[in-house]
Each structure stands twice: as C-alpha cells, then as structure tokens.
Design a protein around this motif. Structure first.
Motif, short mmCIF file in Angstrom:
data_model
loop_
_atom_site.label_atom_id
_atom_site.label_comp_id
_atom_site.label_asym_id
_atom_site.label_seq_id
_atom_site.Cartn_x
_atom_site.Cartn_y
_atom_site.Cartn_z
N UNK A 15 -33.21 -1.30 -9.18
CA UNK A 15 -32.19 -0.27 -8.98
C UNK A 15 -31.14 -0.32 -10.08
N UNK A 16 -30.76 -1.52 -10.49
CA UNK A 16 -29.78 -1.66 -11.57
C UNK A 16 -30.34 -1.14 -12.89
N UNK A 17 -31.61 -1.42 -13.17
CA UNK A 17 -32.26 -0.92 -14.39
C UNK A 17 -32.27 0.60 -14.38
N UNK A 18 -32.57 1.18 -13.24
CA UNK A 18 -32.58 2.64 -13.13
C UNK A 18 -31.19 3.21 -13.36
N UNK A 20 -28.70 1.88 -15.11
CA UNK A 20 -28.37 1.74 -16.53
C UNK A 20 -29.10 2.80 -17.37
N UNK A 21 -30.37 3.03 -17.07
CA UNK A 21 -31.13 4.05 -17.80
C UNK A 21 -30.53 5.43 -17.59
N UNK A 22 -30.10 5.72 -16.37
CA UNK A 22 -29.49 7.02 -16.10
C UNK A 22 -28.16 7.18 -16.82
N UNK A 27 -25.03 9.59 -21.25
CA UNK A 27 -24.17 9.45 -22.43
C UNK A 27 -24.80 10.16 -23.62
N UNK A 28 -26.10 9.99 -23.82
CA UNK A 28 -26.77 10.67 -24.94
C UNK A 28 -26.70 12.18 -24.79
N UNK A 29 -26.88 12.67 -23.57
CA UNK A 29 -26.82 14.11 -23.33
C UNK A 29 -25.42 14.65 -23.64
N UNK A 30 -24.39 13.94 -23.17
CA UNK A 30 -23.01 14.37 -23.43
C UNK A 30 -22.67 14.30 -24.91
N UNK A 31 -23.15 13.26 -25.59
CA UNK A 31 -22.87 13.12 -27.02
C UNK A 31 -23.53 14.23 -27.82
N UNK A 32 -24.79 14.53 -27.54
CA UNK A 32 -25.46 15.58 -28.30
C UNK A 32 -24.86 16.95 -28.02
N UNK A 33 -24.40 17.17 -26.79
CA UNK A 33 -23.71 18.43 -26.47
C UNK A 33 -22.41 18.52 -27.26
#
Length: 70
Positions: A15-18, A20-22, A27-33
């Motif tokens: 659950x923690x890995x999931x 962190x992945x989310x 963050x990547x989605x917000x940065x590219x936007x």
C-alpha cells in the motif's frame, strides 16, 4: 508461507509503494502541466533560452532538436 503478521506487513508495504507511486505520478502530471502553461505564456524561445542557461549553471547537458516545417 508466512505468518499472519508477515502477510499484514507485506500488504502494508504494498500500500505504501502504491501511495508513493501515485504521488510521483501526480507531481509529474502537475509539473508538465505547469511547464506547458509556462511555454504557452512566455513563448517557446524564452523558455528554451532559460532552460539552456539554467542547465549550463548546473552542468547538465542540454540538447534541443530542430523542428523542420518543410
């Protein structure tokens, strides 16, 4: 097979890995936007100029591909 405690620990880790992945994906989605909006507002030339300057400051190799319209 493991004990119930081991299985519970593995589930908690998964659950923690999931989570962190989310967070990483978000963050990547917000940065590219943000970058896309910045490019649209500034114009690509100014964005590229700043990117070249800042990558030079931190000794990162920057390569810009040429766009051929013909």
């Amino acid at each position: 097979m493991g004990s119930a405690n081991w299985r519970a620990a593995q589930l908690k880790i998964a659950k923690l890995h999931t989570k962190v992945a989310n967070i990483h994906h978000d963050v990547l989605h917000k940065l590219t936007t943000y970058l896309a909006k910045s490019i649209a507002n500034q114009g690509f030339y100014e964005f590229r100029r700043q990117l070249e300057y800042k990558t030079h400051l931190i000794s990162v190799r920057y390569t810009c591909a040429r766009y051929n319209t013909s």
